[in-house]
Motif scaffolding. Structure first.
Motif, PDB file in Angstrom:
ATOM      1  N   UNK A   1       8.419   2.164  -6.273  1.00 33.11           N
ATOM      2  CA  UNK A   1       8.206   3.615  -5.701  1.00 33.11           C
ATOM      3  C   UNK A   1       8.102   4.492  -6.507  1.00 33.11           C
ATOM      4  N   UNK A   2       9.295   4.431  -7.276  1.00 34.19           N
ATOM      5  CA  UNK A   2       9.265   4.822  -8.321  1.00 34.19           C
ATOM      6  C   UNK A   2       8.656   5.827  -9.094  1.00 34.19           C
ATOM      7  N   UNK A   3       8.441   4.561  -9.583  1.00 30.48           N
ATOM      8  CA  UNK A   3       7.541   4.689 -10.903  1.00 30.48           C
ATOM      9  C   UNK A   3       5.736   4.925 -10.583  1.00 30.48           C
TER      10      UNK A   3
ATOM     11  N   UNK B   1       0.541  -1.470  -0.118  1.00 25.51           N
ATOM     12  CA  UNK B   1      -0.032   0.478  -0.296  1.00 25.51           C
ATOM     13  C   UNK B   1       0.706   1.022   0.285  1.00 25.51           C
ATOM     14  N   UNK B   2       2.179   1.171   0.817  1.00 27.95           N
ATOM     15  CA  UNK B   2       2.899   2.270   0.692  1.00 27.95           C
ATOM     16  C   UNK B   2       3.818   2.574  -0.806  1.00 27.95           C
ATOM     17  N   UNK B   3       3.642   1.760  -1.630  1.00 27.63           N
ATOM     18  CA  UNK B   3       4.548   1.961  -2.719  1.00 27.63           C
ATOM     19  C   UNK B   3       3.378   1.958  -4.139  1.00 27.63           C
TER      20      UNK B   3
ATOM     21  N   UNK C   1       1.115 -15.534 -13.699  1.00 28.78           N
ATOM     22  CA  UNK C   1      -0.016 -15.298 -12.738  1.00 28.78           C
ATOM     23  C   UNK C   1       0.938 -15.423 -11.376  1.00 28.78           C
ATOM     24  N   UNK C   2       1.282 -16.469 -10.734  1.00 28.75           N
ATOM     25  CA  UNK C   2       2.163 -15.868  -9.324  1.00 28.75           C
ATOM     26  C   UNK C   2       2.517 -14.577  -8.922  1.00 28.75           C
ATOM     27  N   UNK C   3       3.180 -14.323  -9.836  1.00 31.86           N
ATOM     28  CA  UNK C   3       4.234 -13.052  -9.918  1.00 31.86           C
ATOM     29  C   UNK C   3       3.388 -11.750 -10.396  1.00 31.86           C
ATOM     30  N   UNK C   4       2.079 -11.977 -11.028  1.00 35.28           N
ATOM     31  CA  UNK C   4       1.881 -10.974 -11.095  1.00 35.28           C
ATOM     32  C   UNK C   4       0.963  -9.876  -9.814  1.00 35.28           C
ATOM     33  N   UNK C   5       0.072 -11.503  -9.129  1.00 35.65           N
ATOM     34  CA  UNK C   5      -0.617 -11.229  -8.064  1.00 35.65           C
ATOM     35  C   UNK C   5       0.246 -10.369  -7.062  1.00 35.65           C
ATOM     36  N   UNK C   6       1.489 -11.425  -6.497  1.00 31.35           N
ATOM     37  CA  UNK C   6       2.517 -11.174  -5.790  1.00 31.35           C
ATOM     38  C   UNK C   6       2.674  -9.649  -5.713  1.00 31.35           C
ATOM     39  N   UNK C   7       2.456  -8.883  -6.361  1.00 26.92           N
ATOM     40  CA  UNK C   7       2.876  -7.271  -7.005  1.00 26.92           C
ATOM     41  C   UNK C   7       1.203  -6.630  -7.267  1.00 26.92           C
TER      42      UNK C   7
ATOM     43  N   UNK D   1       1.153   2.304 -12.024  1.00 32.87           N
ATOM     44  CA  UNK D   1       2.417   1.565 -13.094  1.00 32.87           C
ATOM     45  C   UNK D   1       3.297   0.769 -13.131  1.00 32.87           C
ATOM     46  N   UNK D   2       3.687   0.763 -12.135  1.00 38.57           N
ATOM     47  CA  UNK D   2       5.132   0.071 -11.734  1.00 38.57           C
ATOM     48  C   UNK D   2       3.698  -1.989 -12.219  1.00 38.57           C
ATOM     49  N   UNK D   3       2.794  -1.869 -11.915  1.00 34.31           N
ATOM     50  CA  UNK D   3       2.097  -2.652 -11.846  1.00 34.31           C
ATOM     51  C   UNK D   3       2.044  -2.921 -13.168  1.00 34.31           C
ATOM     52  N   UNK D   4       1.094  -2.004 -14.130  1.00 35.38           N
ATOM     53  CA  UNK D   4       0.278  -1.961 -15.062  1.00 35.38           C
ATOM     54  C   UNK D   4       1.874  -2.682 -16.140  1.00 35.38           C
TER      55      UNK D   4
END
Length: 544
Positions: free
Chosen positions: A295-297, A9-11, A210-216, A16-19
């Protein structure tokens, strides 16, 4: 003490990073659709009959259809037999043949003549996979499914041990090598072996993306990330139909779907590791590096002290695969998920490989299947509205009922059969989509990929037996649809034994699952200082 959810929640939970990460994961997942279903076209059942050059010499003046009438016996429905021919009489003339006719038949001796107007060159026409050799097509499909089984067992464990990023990179590399190698296979034996390699690699790619996207991703957007990634598989299915229609040579088609995989070699610099996994492994410095980038992105300020507050024992909780059955909080989840994954794969690939029997134009039917499957994107809304458990059960029930209703359609009503088959395929695709979301939310981080690998192994067993069921279906028409329907109905009923996970934080330890289970049963406990059982060794406050 801080949970990873608070750090995320902090980062930023879906910035944009997750997208950017989601886009990176969707591209290789699209190629999964290419490589898993390409054999629908490369191994298509091409119309054929025995080659009989002796008759062509004797009846050179007759039209081709009359020559065929004198050469090939007919089936009861009037079609020409594919694997039998009239016994040759090369020493007799046309008048003798017309007077005496042909009564005795024999197996094809001079090879086969193929009608390549629809499919062009396939592994069937090149390696003569017809009649007594037809079983090799099923073996090729089975080899791919066995590869998926081995990949689930192998890459699930490797991802929990060495990380999601490295495992994805290795999977993509083998997917590239297997796909390109299959395009140059000089014989069917090597082609079948490379299908095994492809299946193994594809399994690793499917699970870990799937798991990598979910964990981020945060809880509110988690289902969107997972469903959107799986929609790229459907997009790959649609594009495959177009490519196969345009490219009628199986080697060129295989090469066309494999060469773009070279672009994914750049992922060694572009793809991040799961910060959640790194923290669970105690690799805080690496986790901080990725969290700073996120956080930067996302244009957020990252408070690095939050990472230091996450309580992790020097030795991470050790859970082996058999603990999925030993620990009470995981046993029911594992058993039910195992059966649901098995049924999803069994029905999905059964319908996919039977595409030729649901319509006259295999390219159009496959295109419709893929296009309709993109509607699985509606799962994003449905999961938010009704939760995981209800969606899982209802999709399986709808798929099962649709399969059984196909049997009630009278012969000749191809449109009705196609509509029900498409509905069944869409329902099972949506069920598969929900299963990926549900499984990642039910299994704890410490053994998430190992658990996904385990249940995925049983899914691949479902895929392995599909070619065998299809062979049985030739002698007993309709038995495959009966099995698809009944198994889907049973799996749908069992899914209601699982706890709901909608809008809950991802569990990191096995105790989180027990906590969710208590909430579902109405036995909420105080979070601060709650001592979590079974896996022991952890005292934590769970943020939901």
């Amino acid at each position: 003490m801080s949970e990873f959810g608070e750090i995320l929640r902090e980062v930023g939970e879906f910035g944009p990073f997750q997208k950017r990460l989601l886009l990176l994961l969707c591209l290789p997942y699209m190629f999964v659709g290419f490589h898993l279903l390409a054999q629908v076209f490369t191994g298509a059942d091409v119309p054929h009959h025995c080659r009989a050059d002796w008759m062509s010499n004797v009846t050179a003046g007759l039209p081709a259809d009359e020559q065929l009438f004198l050469t090939i016996p007919r089936e009861r429905d009037g079609s020409y037999q594919k694997c039998r021919m009239y016994t040759p009489h090369p020493d007799e003339d046309l008048d003798w043949i017309l007077l005496h006719g042909n009564q005795s038949t024999m197996a094809c001796e001079e090879g086969w003549v193929y009608d390549q107007s629809q499919y062009g060159s396939t592994i069937v026409t090149e390696f003569n996979l017809v009649c007594d050799q037809r079983w090799l097509i099923q073996l090729s499909q089975t080899s791919s499914m066995v590869g998926l089984f081995v990949g689930a067992m192998l890459f699930g464990h490797l991802a929990d041990r060495f990380g999601r990023q490295r495992t994805i990179l290795v999977s993509l590399l083998f997917q590239l090598l297997g796909g390109m190698g299959a395009a140059f296979a000089p014989n069917i034996g090597l082609f079948i072996a490379l299908q095994f390699v492809l299946g193994t690699a594809v399994s690793g790619t499917m699970m870990n993306t799937i798991v990598l996207g979910t964990e981020w991703t945060g809880p509110a957007q988690r289902s969107f990330a997972s469903v959107f990634t799986q929609c790229s598989f459907s997009a790959g299915q649609v594009l495959l139909a177009g490519l196969a229609y345009t490219i009628r040579d199986w080697r060129i088609l295989q090469l066309t779907t494999a060469c773009p995989m070279l672009l994914f070699l750049s992922y060694i610099w572009l793809l991040p590791e799961s910060a959640r996994w790194l923290i669970m492994k105690g690799q805080k410095d690496q986790a901080k590096r990725y969290l700073r980038s996120a956080a930067m992105l996302n244009k957020r300020v990252f408070n690095e002290s939050l990472t230091d507050k996450v309580f992790i024992e020097k030795k991470m909780q050790q859970i082996a695969v058999w603990d999925l059955f030993r620990i009470s909080s995981l046993r029911r989840v594992t058993l039910v998920l195992t059966f649901i994954w098995f049924v999803n794969s069994f029905v999905y690939y059964g319908l996919s490989f039977s595409v030729g029997s649901f319509g006259k134009n295999i390219y159009l039917t496959h295109f419709i299947f893929g296009l309709v499957e993109t509607l699985r994107g509606s799962c994003i809304w449905l999961l938010a509205m009704f939760g995981r458990r209800k969606c899982q059960g209802c999709f399986l029930w709808l798929g099962g009922v649709s399969c059984l209703l196909v049997l009630a359609i009278p012969q000749g009503m191809a449109v009705g059969v196609t509509v029900l088959a498409v509905l069944a395929k869409l329902s099972i695709s949506c069920s598969f989509t929900v299963t990926y979301v549900y499984s990642t939310e039910l299994l704890p981080t410490v053994i998430r990929q190992t658990g996904i690998g385990l249940v995925s192994m049983f899914a691949r067993l479902g895929g392995i037996i599909v070619p065998l069921i299809m062979m049985l279906d030739r002698d007993h028409p309709g038995i495959s649809l009966i099995l698809f329907g009944i198994s889907s109905l049973v799996a749908g009923s069992l899914s209601f034994l699982l706890p709901e996970t909608s809008n809950k934080e991802l569990p990191d330890h096995s105790g989180h699952v027990e906590h969710v289970k208590r909430e579902v049963n109405g036995g909420r406990e105080e979070e601060n200082g709650a001592k979590l059982s079974d896996a022991g060794a952890f005292t934590e406050s769970t943020r939901m």
